[in-house]
Structure formats: structure tokens, C-alpha cells
Design a protein around this motif. Structure first.
Motif, short mmCIF file in Angstrom:
data_model
loop_
_atom_site.label_atom_id
_atom_site.label_comp_id
_atom_site.label_asym_id
_atom_site.label_seq_id
_atom_site.Cartn_x
_atom_site.Cartn_y
_atom_site.Cartn_z
N ARG A 60 73.60 -77.98 -17.31
CA ARG A 60 73.01 -78.12 -18.65
C ARG A 60 72.18 -79.39 -18.71
O ARG A 60 72.60 -80.46 -18.26
CB ARG A 60 74.11 -78.16 -19.71
CG ARG A 60 73.60 -78.27 -21.13
CD ARG A 60 74.63 -77.75 -22.10
NE ARG A 60 74.86 -76.33 -21.90
CZ ARG A 60 75.80 -75.63 -22.54
NH1 ARG A 60 76.61 -76.24 -23.39
NH2 ARG A 60 75.94 -74.35 -22.30
N MET A 61 71.00 -79.26 -19.28
CA MET A 61 70.12 -80.40 -19.43
C MET A 61 69.52 -80.40 -20.84
O MET A 61 69.67 -79.42 -21.59
CB MET A 61 68.98 -80.37 -18.40
CG MET A 61 68.06 -79.18 -18.54
SD MET A 61 66.43 -79.45 -17.78
CE MET A 61 65.76 -80.73 -18.82
N LYS A 62 68.87 -81.48 -21.21
CA LYS A 62 68.22 -81.55 -22.51
C LYS A 62 66.90 -82.29 -22.40
O LYS A 62 66.73 -83.18 -21.55
CB LYS A 62 69.11 -82.23 -23.55
CG LYS A 62 69.44 -83.69 -23.25
CD LYS A 62 70.35 -84.26 -24.32
CE LYS A 62 70.72 -85.71 -24.01
NZ LYS A 62 71.62 -86.29 -25.04
N LEU A 63 65.96 -81.89 -23.24
CA LEU A 63 64.67 -82.57 -23.37
C LEU A 63 64.59 -83.16 -24.77
O LEU A 63 64.73 -82.43 -25.76
CB LEU A 63 63.51 -81.59 -23.14
CG LEU A 63 63.39 -80.98 -21.74
CD1 LEU A 63 62.28 -79.92 -21.72
CD2 LEU A 63 63.09 -82.06 -20.70
N ILE A 64 64.37 -84.47 -24.86
CA ILE A 64 64.29 -85.15 -26.15
C ILE A 64 62.82 -85.42 -26.45
O ILE A 64 62.12 -86.09 -25.68
CB ILE A 64 65.09 -86.46 -26.13
CG1 ILE A 64 66.56 -86.17 -25.82
CG2 ILE A 64 64.97 -87.19 -27.47
CD1 ILE A 64 67.42 -87.42 -25.69
N LEU A 65 62.34 -84.88 -27.57
CA LEU A 65 60.94 -85.02 -27.95
C LEU A 65 60.77 -86.18 -28.93
O LEU A 65 61.54 -86.29 -29.90
CB LEU A 65 60.43 -83.73 -28.60
CG LEU A 65 60.75 -82.42 -27.86
CD1 LEU A 65 60.16 -81.24 -28.61
CD2 LEU A 65 60.26 -82.46 -26.43
N THR A 80 75.16 -82.21 -17.25
CA THR A 80 76.16 -81.87 -16.24
C THR A 80 76.01 -82.85 -15.07
O THR A 80 74.91 -83.07 -14.57
CB THR A 80 75.96 -80.44 -15.73
OG1 THR A 80 76.03 -79.54 -16.83
CG2 THR A 80 77.02 -80.06 -14.71
N LYS A 81 77.12 -83.41 -14.63
CA LYS A 81 77.10 -84.36 -13.52
C LYS A 81 76.64 -83.66 -12.25
O LYS A 81 77.14 -82.58 -11.92
CB LYS A 81 78.48 -84.97 -13.34
CG LYS A 81 78.50 -86.24 -12.50
CD LYS A 81 79.87 -86.87 -12.55
CE LYS A 81 79.91 -88.17 -11.76
NZ LYS A 81 79.02 -89.20 -12.35
N ILE A 82 75.70 -84.26 -11.55
CA ILE A 82 75.11 -83.63 -10.37
C ILE A 82 74.76 -84.69 -9.34
O ILE A 82 74.40 -85.83 -9.69
CB ILE A 82 73.85 -82.82 -10.77
CG1 ILE A 82 73.28 -82.07 -9.56
CG2 ILE A 82 72.81 -83.71 -11.41
CD1 ILE A 82 72.15 -81.11 -9.94
#
Length: 269
Positions: A60-65, A80-82
Motif C-alpha cells: 500500500r502506498m499513498k500520493l499526497i497532493l 507497507t514496509k519494504i
């Protein structure tokens, strides 16, 4: 919390259109989600590409605008830790598309596809995780082992995909079962409408048998004694009453002849 009101109306309109397009035709291995009240944070679940140490995991990732988006690029983070050279321990993503190569005409679809490609082909030269970058260059097997370990521990598990048409198949099967049940009910109704079979005149009425005494019932002698007068064991044959009468008459006549013979003998004496 940032809200849609913090973004320009034209940007909100463009984002809504793009998010709808991503939902209807998502990129391979990527599923996008968003809070309807806050378009400033875009979430995405990315499936680990096959043949990589991230296979069989979902990240899971997110993009902050920012408010001046799309003039400035979004900030990307892995939640998610990767273990990856271009992803810092705090989840920050280092990729040129989100840095110097950003172009306001690039859409969210392009950004998400680039991030997934990063899992296929890392760039250790611009590593945010120096340990992962160095290990990738010097000992790939060890790097892959650690990446798989992180994937097995931290990554989400892929959800099972439903077969196309599974819902319609289930509905069809349900309709078939209901049809069979209806047919059974019809058969039962038809059977109930048929007249009850009349009892055979040879068979005693169960009710009469139950209420009658032994004296009221006529029981053949052969039923009480399996061995009949014919001498055959188990035979159901019974000598008719007329034969019994004739046998008795013959015996009487024989006895009379004997008496007559005795009288004649006495007279001679």
C-alpha cells in the motif's frame, strides 16, 4: 486535514475524472482508493510483480497532493514496509518522475505505473536505502532473500479474484433449484388430488382386525398347523368337508357289514 476545498475547483474536477477512469480501467496490478471528502491523498494497492522478490505481496502506498498540484509533483510514500533501494525506511519514494522529471501534464496513472515498474527494475545509483542499494550491486542473492523476507512478513496478502460471471452462475443455479422445488410441490399436489385406493376385499380391514376378538376371526386350520392332512409339511391344502363326510359314511357302512357278518356267525353256532 486537507479537504477538496483546499484544491482549486478545476483540479478537483480533473482529479474526479481521472479517479473514475482509474476505477473503471485500473492499471495492471494496481487498485486505487480515495476519500470522497479529501482528494489530496490518493491511496493505491500495488501487487508485487511476478518474478521479483516482491511477488505474492500487496504493497500500500499513498500520493499526497499539495495545493499547487499539478504544478508541483505529489509526494509518494510506501505505507507497507519494504526492502528496496529506492524506498527509504520511512516509506519515502525516490523516483525521477516525482522529482526533476515531473511534468504538470502527467497524470496519476503514469505516476502509479512508474512506481510499480520501480519494483521490477530498481535504480541502486540513486538509493534512499543505502544498504539495499549496496547489496543489490554486490550480492543480489542476499538482497533478494531479504526482500522476500520483508515481503512475507509485512506485505498484504492478495485477495482471491472472483471468476467472471460467478454471480450470474450462482443466480442461475439458485433458479434451477427453485424450479425443481416447484416441480416437486406440483407432483405432491397432484398426488394429493388422486383418489385413495380402495382396500382389497380379501384383505381384512386394519381397523376391524384391531377391534375384533380372536373368536370373531376365521382362521384356517392350515394356518395353525403347517402339516396338513395330505402329509406334506408346509402345505396349505385342506381336505374339503364333502370328502370328510364320504369318508365317515364309508366307515359306518364297513362297521355295519362287520356286525352283520358276526350275527351270521352266531346263528351258525
Amino acid at each position: 486535514m486537507a479537504t477538496n476545498e483546499n484544491l482549486p475547483p478545476n483540479v478537483v474536477k480533473q482529479l474526479a475524472k481521472e479517479l473514475k477512469n482509474l476505477d473503471e480501467t485500473p492499471p495492471e496490478g494496481i487498485k486505487v482508493g480515495v476519500d470522497d471528502d479529501d482528494f489530496s491523498t490518493i491511496y493505491a494497492d500495488i501487487e508485487g510483480p511476478a518474478g521479483t522478490p516482491y511477488e505474492n505481496g500487496v504493497f500500500r502506498m499513498k500520493l499526497i497532493l499539495s495545493r499547487d498540484f499539478p504544478q508541483s509533483p505529489p509526494q509518494g510514500y510506501f505505507m507497507t514496509k519494504i526492502f528496496h533501494p529506492n524506498i527509504a525506511t520511512n516509506g519515502e519514494i525516490c523516483v525521477n518522475t516525482l522529482k526533476k522529471d515531473w511534468n504538470p501534464s502527467l497524470g496519476l496513472r503514469h505516476v502509479l505505473i512508474v512506481v510499480r515498474c520501480l519494483l521490477i527494475e530498481p535504480f541502486p545509483e540513486s538509493a534512499l536505502n543505502e544498504q539495499a542499494g549496496k547489496m543489490l550491486l554486490e550480492n543480489y542473492e542476499e538482497y533478494a532473500r531479504l526482500a522476500r523476507l520483508y515481503t512475507g512478513i509485512h506485505a498484504l496478502k492478495p485477495k482471491p479474484k472472483f471468476k467472471t460471471g460467478a454471480i450470474s452462475e450462482s443466480t442461475t443455479a439458485l433458479n434451477v433449484d427453485q424450479t425443481n422445488t416447484s416441480a416437486l410441490n406440483v407432483d405432491q399436489k397432484n398426488a394429493a388430488a388422486l383418489p385413495m385406493p380402495m382396500p382389497s376385499p380379501l384383505a381384512p380391514s386394519p381397523t376391524a382386525t384391531k377391534g375384533a376378538s380372536v373368536q370373531d376371526q376365521t382362521i384356517p386350520a392350515a394356518a395353525l398347523n403347517p402339516t396338513t392332512e395330505t402329509g406334506v409339511s408346509g402345505s396349505a391344502a385342506v381336505i374339503p368337508s364333502t370328502q370328510k363326510k364320504e369318508s365317515g359314511l364309508a366307515k359306518v357302512q364297513a362297521d355295519k357289514r362287520k356286525m352283520d357278518a358276526r350275527k351270521k356267525s352266531l346263528k351258525r353256532l
